[in-house]
Design an enzyme around this catalytic site. Sequence first.
Site, PDB file in Angstrom:
ATOM      1  N   GLY A 109     -13.060  56.032   8.894  1.00  0.00           N
ATOM      2  CA  GLY A 109     -13.726  57.105   8.164  1.00  0.00           C
ATOM      3  C   GLY A 109     -14.748  56.513   7.221  1.00  0.00           C
ATOM      4  N   GLN A 154     -20.398  55.941   0.023  1.00  0.00           N
ATOM      5  CA  GLN A 154     -20.165  54.538   0.392  1.00  0.00           C
ATOM      6  C   GLN A 154     -21.412  53.866   0.946  1.00  0.00           C
ATOM      7  OE1 GLN A 154     -16.385  55.549   2.709  1.00  0.00           O
ATOM      8  NE2 GLN A 154     -15.926  53.526   1.895  1.00  0.00           N
ATOM      9  N   CYS A 197      -9.853  50.573   2.501  1.00  0.00           N
ATOM     10  CA  CYS A 197     -11.124  51.264   2.288  1.00  0.00           C
ATOM     11  C   CYS A 197     -12.243  50.240   2.464  1.00  0.00           C
ATOM     12  CB  CYS A 197     -11.162  51.838   0.871  1.00  0.00           C
ATOM     13  SG  CYS A 197     -12.697  52.684   0.476  1.00  0.00           S
ATOM     14  N   LEU A 198     -13.288  50.642   3.189  1.00  0.00           N
ATOM     15  CA  LEU A 198     -14.401  49.708   3.408  1.00  0.00           C
ATOM     16  C   LEU A 198     -15.061  49.294   2.094  1.00  0.00           C
ATOM     17  CD1 LEU A 198     -16.073  51.374   6.533  1.00  0.00           C
ATOM     18  CD2 LEU A 198     -14.654  49.311   6.496  1.00  0.00           C
ATOM     19  N   HIS A 207      -8.652  61.091   2.217  1.00  0.00           N
ATOM     20  CA  HIS A 207      -9.248  59.865   1.659  1.00  0.00           C
ATOM     21  C   HIS A 207     -10.771  60.026   1.552  1.00  0.00           C
ATOM     22  CE1 HIS A 207      -9.525  55.239   1.553  1.00  0.00           C
ATOM     23  NE2 HIS A 207     -10.777  55.629   1.720  1.00  0.00           N
ATOM     24  N   GLU A 208     -11.395  60.555   2.621  1.00  0.00           N
ATOM     25  CA  GLU A 208     -12.863  60.676   2.618  1.00  0.00           C
ATOM     26  C   GLU A 208     -13.330  61.766   1.656  1.00  0.00           C
ATOM     27  OE1 GLU A 208     -14.258  58.222   3.802  1.00  0.00           O
ATOM     28  OE2 GLU A 208     -12.611  57.522   5.056  1.00  0.00           O
ATOM     29  N   HIS A 231     -13.528  60.499  -1.768  1.00  0.00           N
ATOM     30  CA  HIS A 231     -14.771  59.753  -2.038  1.00  0.00           C
ATOM     31  C   HIS A 231     -15.870  60.682  -2.548  1.00  0.00           C
ATOM     32  CE1 HIS A 231     -14.273  55.579  -0.841  1.00  0.00           C
ATOM     33  NE2 HIS A 231     -13.717  55.921   0.301  1.00  0.00           N
TER      34      HIS A 231
HETATM   35 NI    NI Z   1     -12.608  54.662   1.578  1.00  0.00          NI
END
Ligand code: NI
Length: 174
Positions: free
Chosen positions: A46, A51, A93-94, A139-140, A143
């Site tokens: 995701g 991000q 998480c990226l 989660h997304e 963000h």
């Molecule tokens: Ni993330």
Amino acid sequence: MDEYPIRIYGDPVLKKVSEPVPDIDEKVFNFSRDMAVTMRKARGIGLAAPQVGRNIRIVTIDLDALEIGSGVQVLINPVVKYVEGRSVMEEGCLSIPGLYWDVTRPSKVVVEALELLPDGKVREVEIEADELYARVILHEIDHLDGVLFVDRLPDSERRIAIARWKRSMRGERP
Ligand code: NI
């Protein structure tokens, strides 16, 4: 198609509340395609627009990786309508590369959003998700509200997690 650099923990863009997308035009379409490319290259399941440096309410989800469909799902202005249950699962998480930690979240979610399809068409969707799909969606969407998964941890745990991550980023032993 372009690939974006992924913003890392500490970047203020990750802490801002993102704005709704007013019009889904060609720019939004191209941007979402680039987000999908970025997500796939980074091997994320995701990705949220902040991000890649944009505070707008767009998320991409890899349906192949979740084994619930094919391609990348693009959700615009997603809103959580209902949550249920509780599950604990390790998350990453990226934007916090290399840190994995158990996070407690609802196990089921109902979300309303505009889905931007690969052919450029837009449809209103109500998505009922559970297990990993629910977790990725939550989660997304977090963000988009400036919330990272470590913010979901109890204070003491978050301090330990971040300290460990910072040590690993400096190349020290975790
Ligand atoms: Ni993330």
